[in-house]
Motif scaffolding. Structure first.
Motif, mmCIF file in Angstrom:
data_model
loop_
_atom_site.group_PDB
_atom_site.id
_atom_site.type_symbol
_atom_site.label_atom_id
_atom_site.label_comp_id
_atom_site.label_asym_id
_atom_site.label_seq_id
_atom_site.Cartn_x
_atom_site.Cartn_y
_atom_site.Cartn_z
ATOM 1 N N ASN A 324 5.956 18.913 17.736
ATOM 2 C CA ASN A 324 5.439 19.787 16.682
ATOM 3 C C ASN A 324 4.027 20.285 16.963
ATOM 4 O O ASN A 324 3.442 20.983 16.136
ATOM 5 C CB ASN A 324 5.454 19.052 15.329
ATOM 6 C CG ASN A 324 6.850 18.682 14.894
ATOM 7 O OD1 ASN A 324 7.787 19.454 15.061
ATOM 8 N ND2 ASN A 324 7.016 17.486 14.351
ATOM 9 N N MET A 325 3.457 19.910 18.133
ATOM 10 C CA MET A 325 2.103 20.356 18.469
ATOM 11 C C MET A 325 2.075 20.778 19.939
ATOM 12 O O MET A 325 2.212 19.946 20.836
ATOM 13 C CB MET A 325 1.089 19.242 18.211
ATOM 14 C CG MET A 325 -0.358 19.714 18.352
ATOM 15 S SD MET A 325 -1.559 18.462 17.852
ATOM 16 C CE MET A 325 -1.559 17.414 19.284
ATOM 17 N N GLU A 326 1.905 22.058 20.169
ATOM 18 C CA GLU A 326 1.997 22.604 21.521
ATOM 19 C C GLU A 326 0.653 22.690 22.238
ATOM 20 O O GLU A 326 0.615 22.816 23.456
ATOM 21 C CB GLU A 326 2.622 23.999 21.468
ATOM 22 C CG GLU A 326 3.974 24.061 20.781
ATOM 23 C CD GLU A 326 4.434 25.491 20.569
ATOM 24 O OE1 GLU A 326 4.465 26.242 21.563
ATOM 25 O OE2 GLU A 326 4.748 25.860 19.420
ATOM 26 N N SER A 327 -0.447 22.626 21.498
ATOM 27 C CA SER A 327 -1.753 22.950 22.079
ATOM 28 C C SER A 327 -2.247 21.924 23.086
ATOM 29 O O SER A 327 -2.856 22.267 24.096
ATOM 30 C CB SER A 327 -2.790 23.116 20.964
ATOM 31 O OG SER A 327 -2.866 21.921 20.187
ATOM 32 N N LYS A 328 -1.967 20.646 22.843
ATOM 33 C CA LYS A 328 -2.458 19.602 23.740
ATOM 34 C C LYS A 328 -1.650 18.331 23.531
ATOM 35 O O LYS A 328 -1.007 18.149 22.492
ATOM 36 C CB LYS A 328 -3.938 19.321 23.486
ATOM 37 C CG LYS A 328 -4.240 18.799 22.090
ATOM 38 C CD LYS A 328 -5.732 18.531 21.912
ATOM 39 C CE LYS A 328 -6.027 17.990 20.509
ATOM 40 N NZ LYS A 328 -7.473 17.700 20.328
#
Length: 458
Positions: A324-328
């Protein structure tokens, strides 16, 4: 995350269980283990080597499946595995059209969930994928109506009653038969295969494409990812690994040599060139070097058992990504950060191109991966501690507790188990490791030897 020399508070020690393989000064290239995989319940363990052979081990205490012991006794924790079956999966081939030798090396093994008494697994080398059926065949029956126990034909007048034949379970042979051969599906070398959660399909990935196969059909596959550019000079990255979601049969991920992970949804489009999610960590321009792209290449990617997280391994680190979190990544664990200043030497001896695998434990709370000098690392996600152990032939006592290893930058050792970074043996490396899906049992492949370790029981 810092490297710890000793165990954390409350840590359960790991113990030596077994080692399989021969003791040789010079190991033949064909004997080097190239993949290790537990089946879904952990009762069987399969290894493949560079010689194209597959060895299946069965956990001790389950000599014959389907046969219950006559005497009930309290369960005893055992992690001994004995050889169950050995067979030649692939042979060396030659592509005359391309003048290319095709190695027999087993690149990966995937188990298919067991639905009957037989076992099924998929093996692949660079070009050909095979579905194998491993079954038990009884070679001798007794108490027959028409034959005596020594095999002589019984005369009709001597058959006075109807007998029920008895299968002799102590006279069983294990047969491995190729049920399907999936060939001509890839132009480039296959690097990974993954069975879908629907147990009907599986995917295979090479440098530029990912194909979807039906387990029942060998004459057709569907290309679901194609990153080959119209002009090969414009190629900027290749596919390095791919894996299906453990629960959702429509989702899969694949990683690239640029350090990115793409999640695809087959419901959106037949050709998943446009990914649903992209997991990529922005690079720090100040730390960029000649080796940045090489060490950023992801060698392995795996979903957690719950499907919530994705685990990736590049040359220096292990990373955990939240879907659910693509940034890091939500967690980053350095594996051998002490080698960061020695990348030039690692490039010269080609060690920088080694492809290390990684894995989850049964409840997704710990991670496993390998490094050099036959060291392997365990990362505890709850306590945020990590442990370094060595797979060594010096361990000859069953239940011997492993000692923590620490690699130091200095030549002077502070502890007995400290190892100087200049003393590391880069020819002894743990590229393949697997964690039992239910119990705390580790299978570690070190060159031609298979080590088994277990956590000490209270």
């Amino acid at each position: 995350m810092s490297e710890t020399a000793g165990g954390g508070e409350g840590e359960v020690p790991w113990c030596f269980s077994q080692v399989k393989g021969t003791i040789e000064d010079e190991v033949a290239d064909a004997d080097i283990i190239s993949t290790v995989e537990f089946n879904h319940d952990g009762e069987f363990l399969a290894t493949g080597d560079k010689g194209g052979r597959v060895v299946i081990f069965q956990r001790d205490g389950t000599k014959m499946r389907g046969v219950k012991p006559m005497v009930t006794s309290p369960p005893v924790f055992r992690c001994d595995y004995n050889v169950y079956s050995t067979f030649q999966s692939h042979e060396p081939e030659f592509d005359y059209l391309k003048s290319l030798e095709i190695e027999e090396k087993i690149n990966q093994i995937c188990w298919v969930k067991q639905s009957g008494s037989s076992l099924f697994l998929i093996t692949t080398n660079d070009k050909t994928i095979k579905l194998w059926k491993i079954s038990e065949r009884c070679r001798r029956y007794s108490n027959l109506n028409t034959l005596t126990d020594d095999g002589q034909i019984r005369k009709d007048r001597k058959v006075t009653e109807l007998k029920v034949p008895v299968k002799n379970m102590d006279d069983v042979s294990i047969e491995a038969m190729p049920r399907r051969i999936f060939s001509n599906g890839h132009t480039y070398h296959i690097n990974s295969i993954s069975v879908n959660s629907d147990d009907c399909t599986y995917l295979s990935a090479d440098d530029l494409r990912v194909n979807l196969w039906d387990l029942e059909r060998t004459d057709q596959s569907f290309n679901i990812v194609d990153i080959k550019p119209a002009n090969m000079e414009e190629l900027t990255e290749v596919i390095t690994s791919s894996s299906f979601h453990p629960i959702k049969c429509n989702e899969f991920v694949y990683s690239s040599s640029k350090g990115s992970i793409r999640l695809c949804d087959m419901r959106e489009k037949a050709l998943c060139d446009n990914h649903a999610k992209l997991f990529e960590e922005p690079e720090d321009p100040s730390s960029r070097s000649f080796f940045s792209e090489i060490i950023a290449s992801i060698s392995d990617v795996k979903f957690s058992h719950s499907g919530r997280y994705v685990l990736s391994r590049d040359y220096l680190t292990v990373k955990v990504w939240d879907v659910n979190m693509e940034s890091k990544p939500v967690e980053t664990y350095p594996v051998h950060d002490y080698l960061r200043g020695r990348l030039c030497a690692l490039y010269e001896n080609d060690s920088i191109f080694d492809r290390f695998r990684c894995g989850w434990n049964g409840d997704d709370t710990k991670l496993i991966t390998g490094t050099y000098n036959n060291f392997f690392r365990i990362f505890d996600r709850k306590s945020k501690t990590d442990y370094c152990y060595e797979a060594s032939r010096d361990m000859s006592t069953l239940g011997q507790i492993l000692r923590h290893k620490k690699v130091t930058q200095t030549t002077t050792r502070k502890r007995k188990d400290d190892v100087g970074v200049d003393s590391l043996d880069f020819n002894r490396k743990i590229l393949h490791a697997a964690w039992h899906p239910r119990d705390n049992i580790l299978a570690i492949a070190a060159t031609n030897n298979l080590y088994l370790f277990h956590e000490q029981q209270p």
